[in-house]
Design an enzyme around this catalytic site. Sequence first.
Site, short mmCIF file in Angstrom:
data_model
loop_
_atom_site.label_atom_id
_atom_site.label_comp_id
_atom_site.label_asym_id
_atom_site.label_seq_id
_atom_site.Cartn_x
_atom_site.Cartn_y
_atom_site.Cartn_z
N LEU A 1 13.72 -13.96 7.67
CA LEU A 1 14.20 -14.41 8.99
C LEU A 1 15.42 -13.61 9.40
O LEU A 1 16.35 -13.41 8.62
CB LEU A 1 14.58 -15.90 8.95
CG LEU A 1 15.18 -16.46 10.26
CD1 LEU A 1 14.16 -16.42 11.40
CD2 LEU A 1 15.69 -17.87 10.08
N HIS B 1 11.41 -21.09 19.17
CA HIS B 1 10.87 -19.80 18.69
C HIS B 1 10.51 -18.89 19.86
O HIS B 1 9.36 -18.48 20.01
CB HIS B 1 9.64 -20.02 17.80
CG HIS B 1 9.85 -20.96 16.66
ND1 HIS B 1 10.66 -20.65 15.59
CD2 HIS B 1 9.35 -22.19 16.41
CE1 HIS B 1 10.65 -21.66 14.73
NE2 HIS B 1 9.87 -22.61 15.21
N ARG C 1 3.79 -34.82 13.74
CA ARG C 1 5.21 -35.18 13.67
C ARG C 1 5.64 -35.80 15.00
O ARG C 1 4.95 -35.66 16.01
CB ARG C 1 6.06 -33.93 13.39
CG ARG C 1 6.03 -33.47 11.95
CD ARG C 1 6.78 -32.16 11.75
NE ARG C 1 6.06 -31.02 12.29
CZ ARG C 1 6.50 -29.76 12.27
NH1 ARG C 1 7.68 -29.49 11.75
NH2 ARG C 1 5.77 -28.79 12.78
N ARG D 1 22.62 -12.94 -2.03
CA ARG D 1 21.55 -13.94 -2.13
C ARG D 1 20.76 -13.75 -3.43
O ARG D 1 20.39 -14.70 -4.11
CB ARG D 1 20.63 -13.82 -0.91
CG ARG D 1 19.56 -14.88 -0.85
CD ARG D 1 20.17 -16.29 -0.77
NE ARG D 1 19.19 -17.32 -1.07
CZ ARG D 1 19.47 -18.55 -1.49
NH1 ARG D 1 20.72 -18.92 -1.67
NH2 ARG D 1 18.53 -19.41 -1.74
N TYR E 1 12.19 -27.38 18.49
CA TYR E 1 11.98 -25.98 18.08
C TYR E 1 11.45 -25.20 19.28
O TYR E 1 10.61 -25.72 20.03
CB TYR E 1 10.95 -25.88 16.95
CG TYR E 1 11.48 -26.36 15.61
CD1 TYR E 1 12.52 -25.70 14.99
CD2 TYR E 1 10.93 -27.46 14.98
CE1 TYR E 1 13.02 -26.14 13.77
CE2 TYR E 1 11.41 -27.91 13.76
CZ TYR E 1 12.46 -27.24 13.16
OH TYR E 1 12.96 -27.67 11.97
N LYS F 1 7.71 -29.53 18.21
CA LYS F 1 7.24 -28.16 18.45
C LYS F 1 7.63 -27.68 19.84
O LYS F 1 7.96 -28.46 20.73
CB LYS F 1 5.72 -28.07 18.30
CG LYS F 1 5.25 -28.15 16.86
CD LYS F 1 5.98 -27.22 15.91
CE LYS F 1 5.58 -25.76 16.04
NZ LYS F 1 6.30 -24.92 15.03
N VAL G 1 -0.35 -20.43 9.50
CA VAL G 1 -0.21 -21.64 10.32
C VAL G 1 1.24 -21.75 10.81
O VAL G 1 2.18 -21.72 10.01
CB VAL G 1 -0.61 -22.90 9.51
CG1 VAL G 1 -0.37 -24.17 10.32
CG2 VAL G 1 -2.08 -22.80 9.10
N ALA G 2 1.40 -21.84 12.13
CA ALA G 2 2.74 -21.77 12.71
C ALA G 2 3.47 -23.11 12.64
O ALA G 2 4.68 -23.16 12.89
CB ALA G 2 2.64 -21.30 14.15
N ASP H 1 5.99 -18.23 12.78
CA ASP H 1 6.56 -18.87 13.98
C ASP H 1 7.52 -17.93 14.70
O ASP H 1 7.82 -18.12 15.88
CB ASP H 1 7.24 -20.21 13.64
CG ASP H 1 8.33 -20.07 12.60
OD1 ASP H 1 8.44 -19.00 11.96
OD2 ASP H 1 9.10 -21.03 12.43
N GLU I 1 16.07 -24.20 15.77
CA GLU I 1 16.12 -23.14 14.75
C GLU I 1 17.31 -22.20 14.89
O GLU I 1 17.53 -21.37 14.00
CB GLU I 1 14.81 -22.34 14.73
CG GLU I 1 14.56 -21.39 15.89
CD GLU I 1 13.94 -22.06 17.12
OE1 GLU I 1 13.85 -23.30 17.14
OE2 GLU I 1 13.58 -21.33 18.06
N SER J 1 11.90 -25.67 6.58
CA SER J 1 11.71 -24.52 5.70
C SER J 1 11.49 -24.98 4.26
O SER J 1 10.72 -24.38 3.51
CB SER J 1 12.91 -23.58 5.79
OG SER J 1 12.96 -22.99 7.06
#
Length: 377
Positions: free
Chosen positions: A240, A96, A15, A203, A94, A75, A298-299, A270, A118, A134
């Site tokens: 989350l 995290h 990306r 939700r 991002y 990232k 995979v993060a 992540d 995020e 997401s």
Amino acid sequence: MLVGVPKEIKNHEYRVGLTPAAVKEFVSHGHSVLVETNAGDAIGFTDEMYVEAGAAIASTADQVFAEAEMIVKVKEPQPNECKMLRKGQTLYTYLHLAPDPTQTKLLVESGATCIAYETVTDDRGGLPLLAPMSEVAGRMSVQAGAHYLEKAHGGSGTLLGGVPGVAPGKVLVIGGGVVGTNAAKMALGLGADVTILDRSLPRLRQLDDIFNGQVKTVYSTVDAIEHYSSKADLVVGAVLIPGAAAPKLLTREQIKAMKPGSVLVDVAIDQGGCFETSKATTHQDPVYIVDDVVHYCVANMPGGVARTSTMALNNATLPFGLALANKGPAKAMLEDKHLLNGLNVHEGKVTYKAVVDALGEELGLTYTPAEVALKGE
Ligand SMILES: NC(=O)C1=CN([C@@H]2O[C@H](COP(=O)(O)OP(=O)(O)OC[C@H]3O[C@@H](n4cnc5c(N)ncnc54)[C@H](O)[C@@H]3O)[C@@H](O)[C@H]2O)C=CC1
Ligand SMILES: CC(=O)C(=O)O
Ligand SMILES: [Mg+2]
């Protein structure tokens, strides 16, 4: 403002922070953009396209970090990137931070202004800069799960959709937010038997409406997690608590009790992961097995479909990025409480409470409200 876009350096991360179309927007607002050579080449955004959009091309990341007033990435910065940041410079990407003491320490030491995609919020209680990734990761989670359920990939040899005369596979989605909803959509599309757990009743009501009763919605308790995980072929971890380290919802014991060859996809990795046995993996080496259960953690999942993801991410990051450049970061954040919520670190101060809750003791950090830090009070 001079905006810099370095090439991403995380494993199989293709990306890029700005598309050529986004560069054109910055340039049309009077800004300059410096893009590292080949930053978007792998997904069809060539240097020529960036030049045509009005960018200059830098031959190294060092040049981008040295010259730019704002760095736009995807990232979290890797240690060598953190060391190139400086006071007075803005990082927009991002982060995290809660599960990542090394990065947190380096960003505090850098003195830079660090905005985490995020944790930017919106009026509807959502996370608009996390949502597009997401959506991607939620959809990919079922693709990945179906793949690793195949016998040759370590799985039990279960087809999620089943066939006439054979029951479909069972998919358990823990967390019914954006990731969870998109995972459920894909799993349902394949014909799987889908259950979603969430601890928010409103939700669960919405999900029941969205799926018109086609998925089972269950209130999330220790008991429900234990019961449904023991029957599942695929479990997607999609919880989350914004900005915080993910709660560990599935214990080692519960994982041991799962069917051999079942698959866990921990999308919440992540933020540290929501299964006790999760540890971050890469696209190059995405899975490992614990107690006969395949773990996919995979993060940077959206990096696997980097072209779709880059465009989806830019649609969301562009308006806030332009506000930061047009007004200057401090004014832009002080005028927009949602962008202000994105501020995690400013001039050596940690301005996001959940990060201090997770790492304050370990790193000796205290919390400074973002507004206080920006006004230098
Ligand atoms: N690995 C990757 O490449 C990617 C990871 N993510 C991560 O996926 C995770 C989920 O993100 P979103 O779906 O956007 O968040 P979201 O905020 O839309 O949804 C999270 C849901 O989890 C629920 N929840 C919280 N605690 C729970 C519990 N104990 N039991 C059941 N449900 C619980 C909340 O009520 C909420 O509905 C985040 O950690 C995010 O960073 C997102 C994109 C890519
Ligand atoms: C959100 C995230 O971690 C990613 O898109 O890679
Ligand atoms: Mg077992």
